[in-house]
Design an enzyme around this catalytic site. Structure first.
Site, short mmCIF file in Angstrom:
data_model
loop_
_atom_site.label_atom_id
_atom_site.label_comp_id
_atom_site.label_asym_id
_atom_site.label_seq_id
_atom_site.Cartn_x
_atom_site.Cartn_y
_atom_site.Cartn_z
N SER A 1 -46.33 -5.84 1.98
CA SER A 1 -47.19 -5.26 3.02
C SER A 1 -46.60 -3.93 3.48
O SER A 1 -45.39 -3.72 3.36
CB SER A 1 -47.25 -6.22 4.22
OG SER A 1 -47.83 -5.59 5.35
N TYR B 1 -43.29 -12.06 10.25
CA TYR B 1 -44.10 -11.61 9.10
C TYR B 1 -43.50 -10.33 8.50
O TYR B 1 -43.27 -10.26 7.28
CB TYR B 1 -45.54 -11.36 9.55
CG TYR B 1 -46.43 -10.87 8.43
CD1 TYR B 1 -46.78 -11.72 7.38
CD2 TYR B 1 -46.88 -9.56 8.40
CE1 TYR B 1 -47.58 -11.26 6.34
CE2 TYR B 1 -47.69 -9.10 7.38
CZ TYR B 1 -48.03 -9.96 6.35
OH TYR B 1 -48.82 -9.51 5.32
N1 LIG Z 1 -55.13 -8.85 4.78
C1 LIG Z 1 -54.22 -7.98 5.16
O1 LIG Z 1 -54.44 -7.16 6.09
C2 LIG Z 1 -52.90 -7.91 4.42
C3 LIG Z 1 -52.12 -6.76 4.55
C4 LIG Z 1 -50.91 -6.68 3.88
C5 LIG Z 1 -50.50 -7.73 3.09
N2 LIG Z 1 -51.27 -8.85 2.96
C6 LIG Z 1 -50.76 -9.94 2.12
O2 LIG Z 1 -51.71 -10.21 1.12
C7 LIG Z 1 -51.54 -11.56 0.66
C8 LIG Z 1 -52.91 -12.22 0.58
O3 LIG Z 1 -53.43 -12.32 1.87
P1 LIG Z 1 -54.98 -12.17 2.20
O4 LIG Z 1 -55.12 -11.02 3.10
O5 LIG Z 1 -55.78 -12.20 0.96
O6 LIG Z 1 -55.18 -13.49 3.11
P2 LIG Z 1 -56.05 -14.81 2.91
O7 LIG Z 1 -57.49 -14.45 2.67
O8 LIG Z 1 -55.73 -15.65 4.11
O9 LIG Z 1 -55.46 -15.48 1.59
C9 LIG Z 1 -54.23 -16.18 1.58
C10 LIG Z 1 -54.16 -17.03 0.33
O10 LIG Z 1 -52.90 -17.71 0.34
C11 LIG Z 1 -53.14 -19.08 0.04
N3 LIG Z 1 -52.14 -19.94 0.66
C12 LIG Z 1 -51.82 -20.02 1.98
N4 LIG Z 1 -50.93 -20.99 2.18
C13 LIG Z 1 -50.68 -21.54 0.97
C14 LIG Z 1 -49.86 -22.62 0.53
N5 LIG Z 1 -49.11 -23.34 1.40
N6 LIG Z 1 -49.85 -22.93 -0.79
C15 LIG Z 1 -50.62 -22.24 -1.65
N7 LIG Z 1 -51.41 -21.22 -1.30
C16 LIG Z 1 -51.44 -20.89 0.00
C17 LIG Z 1 -54.53 -19.37 0.63
O11 LIG Z 1 -55.13 -20.47 -0.06
P3 LIG Z 1 -55.29 -21.95 0.51
O12 LIG Z 1 -55.49 -21.86 2.00
O13 LIG Z 1 -56.51 -22.47 -0.22
O14 LIG Z 1 -54.04 -22.66 0.12
C18 LIG Z 1 -55.25 -18.08 0.28
O15 LIG Z 1 -55.76 -18.15 -1.02
C19 LIG Z 1 -50.57 -12.22 1.64
O16 LIG Z 1 -49.29 -12.27 1.06
C20 LIG Z 1 -50.58 -11.26 2.83
O17 LIG Z 1 -49.37 -11.32 3.55
C21 LIG Z 1 -52.47 -8.96 3.61
#
Ligand SMILES: NC(=O)c1ccc[n+]([C@@H]2O[C@H](COP(=O)([O-])OP(=O)(O)OC[C@H]3O[C@@H](n4cnc5c(N)ncnc54)[C@H](OP(=O)(O)O)[C@@H]3O)[C@@H](O)[C@H]2O)c1
Length: 259
Positions: free
Chosen positions: A138, A151
């Site tokens: 991130s 985080y």
């Molecule tokens: N969105 C942002 O603004 C942003 C910015 C910078 C970085 N990121 C990073 O991008 C990545 C993806 O996030 P996103 O924004 O796409 O969020 P998201 O829509 O909440 O997706 C998170 C994913 O992680 C999976 N997950 C969560 N807990 C898990 C577990 N215990 N075991 C296996 N899978 C798990 C969830 O699937 P299930 O719930 O089905 O398990 C879901 O598919 C993360 O690492 C986040 O930190 C996001």
């Protein structure tokens, strides 16, 4: 349609957001892709939409889940060319007021599971002399972030680990990249107690999951050590390298409308 050099892939957190878009792009391009998450229904829907999608339901907060996914990455009979460590979450709020077990889970998923799966990936890829590892970090990894303290600290670990691994495997034929998105509308906001960001932070600051996925995949193919999607975030990260830490902390507080 995009063409990728990978003959197979595995994406964690493929049931929503950035991971789902990455998995969809890979599958649509004909790359056989293992999709990992806890929500089987979401993964099965993805598999129904595309040929060549293998569903692996696993909870990466458990030792069994981590071991199962690591074993799939290491399987010599079904090698995985690209591993995307994407599953992760955050917890907005004052550190001392948050549930400490949730914070421990955040470290377990964002740090421990990612480390174990990176190890499985490189142990298989380096001897093969071929492979791609994309670790989702991130822009929060570049500065301490009050009210998202754990985080940002977990993501600082991810960027640091990934930069080091990029150097370690230089010349082996294996590519390692840290994908560092800025704000991206996904389920992250509702899962991380940061719903207010959508209301308070102007649209200019947001990137789409589509753009993040595209840039991340291009940058790991190009073997860039750090991938920062979006011109606004490229500029921010470049500026942050010459900004004193106390100024970055103040700006982070202002950006969060917190005083
Ligand atoms: N969105 C942002 O603004 C942003 C910015 C910078 C970085 N990121 C990073 O991008 C990545 C993806 O996030 P996103 O924004 O796409 O969020 P998201 O829509 O909440 O997706 C998170 C994913 O992680 C999976 N997950 C969560 N807990 C898990 C577990 N215990 N075991 C296996 N899978 C798990 C969830 O699937 P299930 O719930 O089905 O398990 C879901 O598919 C993360 O690492 C986040 O930190 C996001």
């Amino acid at each position: 349609m995009e063409r990728y050099p990978f003959s197979s892939a595995l994406v964690t957190g493929a049931s929503s957001g950035i991971g789902e878009v990455i998995a969809t792009k890979l599958a649509a391009a004909g790359v056989p892709t293992v999709v990992v998450a806890r929500r089987a229904d979401r993964l099965n829907e993805l598999a129904d939409r595309h040929d060549g999608v293998e569903v692996l339901v696993a909870d990466l907060l458990t030792a069994e889940g981590q071991a199962e996914v690591a074993a799939r990455i290491s399987d010599p009979d079904h090698p995985v060319d690209l591993v995307v460590n994407n599953a992760g979450f955050g917890t907005g709020g004052m550190f001392h007021e948050l549930d400490v077990d949730r914070l421990a889970d955040e470290v377990e998923l964002n740090v421990a599971a990612l480390t174990r799966l990176s190890h499985a990936a490189l142990s298989a890829m380096v001897p093969r002399g071929r492979g791609w590892l994309l670790n989702v970090s991130s822009v929060a990894s570049f500065q301490a972030t009050p009210r998202l303290a754990v985080y940002a600290a977990t993501k600082a670990y991810v960027t640091s680990l990934t930069e080091a691994l990029h150097e370690e495997v230089r010349g082996t034929g294996v590519h390692v990249t840290a994908l560092c998105p800025g704000l991206t509308k996904t389920e992250f906001q509702s899962n991380s107690n940061t719903e207010g960001y959508e209301r308070d932070i102007p649209s200019l600051a947001w990137t789409s999951a589509d753009q993040v996925a595209d840039e991340g995949l291009k940058d790991v193919v190009a073997n860039r050590v750090i991938s920062v999607p979006g011109l606004q975030y490229k500029a921010l990260v470049a500026a942050s390298t010459v900004t004193p830490p106390f100024v970055k902390r103040v700006l982070t507080r202002v950006a969060q409308r917190w005083d």
